[in-house]
Design a protein around this motif. Structure first.
Motif, PDB file in Angstrom:
ATOM      1  N   ARG A   1       0.747  -1.739  -0.129  1.00 28.86           N
ATOM      2  CA  ARG A   1      -0.143   0.374   0.174  1.00 28.86           C
ATOM      3  C   ARG A   1       0.575   1.046  -0.004  1.00 28.86           C
ATOM      4  NH1 ARG A   1      -4.968  -1.640   4.216  1.00 28.86           N
ATOM      5  NH2 ARG A   1      -5.831  -2.758   3.250  1.00 28.86           N
TER       6      ARG A   1
ATOM      7  N   ILE B   1       1.763   5.731   0.980  1.00 27.73           N
ATOM      8  CA  ILE B   1       1.047   5.910   2.031  1.00 27.73           C
ATOM      9  C   ILE B   1       1.333   7.881   1.390  1.00 27.73           C
ATOM     10  CG2 ILE B   1       0.333   7.080   4.035  1.00 27.73           C
ATOM     11  CD1 ILE B   1       2.447   4.970   4.567  1.00 27.73           C
TER      12      ILE B   1
ATOM     13  N   ILE C   1      -4.350  12.815   4.667  1.00 26.89           N
ATOM     14  CA  ILE C   1      -3.304  10.969   4.629  1.00 26.89           C
ATOM     15  C   ILE C   1      -3.658  10.165   4.242  1.00 26.89           C
ATOM     16  CG2 ILE C   1      -1.253   9.851   5.781  1.00 26.89           C
ATOM     17  CD1 ILE C   1       0.329  11.981   6.130  1.00 26.89           C
ATOM     18  N   LYS C   2      -4.175   9.173   3.281  1.00 23.66           N
ATOM     19  CA  LYS C   2      -4.810   8.531   2.982  1.00 23.66           C
ATOM     20  C   LYS C   2      -3.935   7.014   1.954  1.00 23.66           C
ATOM     21  CE  LYS C   2      -9.049   9.201   4.317  1.00 23.66           C
ATOM     22  NZ  LYS C   2     -10.098   8.175   4.508  1.00 23.66           N
ATOM     23  N   GLU C   3      -4.091   5.745   2.873  1.00 24.39           N
ATOM     24  CA  GLU C   3      -3.415   4.373   1.806  1.00 24.39           C
ATOM     25  C   GLU C   3      -4.355   4.277   0.583  1.00 24.39           C
ATOM     26  OE1 GLU C   3      -3.100   1.709   4.492  1.00 24.39           O
ATOM     27  OE2 GLU C   3      -1.142   2.955   6.014  1.00 24.39           O
TER      28      GLU C   3
END
Length: 212
Positions: free
Chosen positions: A50, A52, A83-85
């Motif tokens: 993933r 970030i 902030i997203k994954e």
């Protein structure tokens, strides 16, 4: 390549297809999109990579210190609110840490799922919230927009859970699936998707590629 982005809803308009028919579209714009790092996550027994990603540029003084540390570790001298994954679809040409990723990850014709928060409507009655028809409109009636009876007698002597009642309307997380990308503007960092998207103008939406 990562599977999605966080975009802002600009508004709705229409474009014309090849046959000259108007097609309603929603314009979405990117703010930020810097890679802060990668990590491996175990999902259903399998390792998944993933990314970030940081979005929504803002003043550095408004960022909590733990988040600011993550941003500076990536070599970025800017502040970001979100902030997203996102899952990594393909590791070919994977952008390095600290680089920017744009709307070019989407192509015209791609199907996407978009998640947003619906508009808040405040406290509403049953007519507006649930579409009840209401009572008689004559002067003698005392029940124009009231919900009516909500319970029973001695048995079961309670109001069942889930009863349609007055209450807070809107501000719910809604996902619209299988929207088609009709236009991609790399220079202005905007895309246009067919149809409507949940949320108010200026609101954030989470857009992911349709993988299945």
């Amino acid at each position: 390549m990562i599977s999605g982005l966080v975009l802002h809803k600009v508004g709705m308009t229409q474009i014309f297809d090849q046959e000259g028919k108007p097609v309603p579209v929603t314009i979405l714009k990117l703010s930020g999109g810097f890679i802060l790092g990668y990590r491996d996550v175990k999902v259903k027994g399998k390792l998944e990579k993933r990314a970030i990603v940081a979005f929504d540029e803002c003043k550095i003084k408004n960022i909590p210190k733990p988040i600011l540390g993550i941003i500076k570790k990536a070599g970025i001298e800017k502040g970001f609110k979100t902030i997203k994954e996102f899952s990594v679809i393909s590791q070919d040409n994977l952008p390095p840490v600290g680089s920017k990723v744009g709307v070019e990850i989407f192509q015209v014709g791609d199907l996407v799922d978009i998640t947003g928060t619906s508009k808040g409507r405040g406290f509403q009655g049953v007519v507006k919230r649930w579409g009840f028809s209401g009572g008689p409109a004559s002067h003698g009636s005392m029940s124009h927009r009231r919900p009516g009876s909500i319970g029973q007698k001695t048995e079961p002597a309670k109001v069942w859970k889930g009863k349609k009642m007055p209450g807070h309307m809107g501000m719910q997380t809604i996902t619209v699936k299988n929207l088609k990308v009709l236009y991609v503007d790399k220079d202005n960092e905007t895309i246009a998707v067919h149809g409507s998207v949940p949320g108010a103008i200026g609101g954030k939406v989470l857009i992911r590629k349709k993988l299945k």
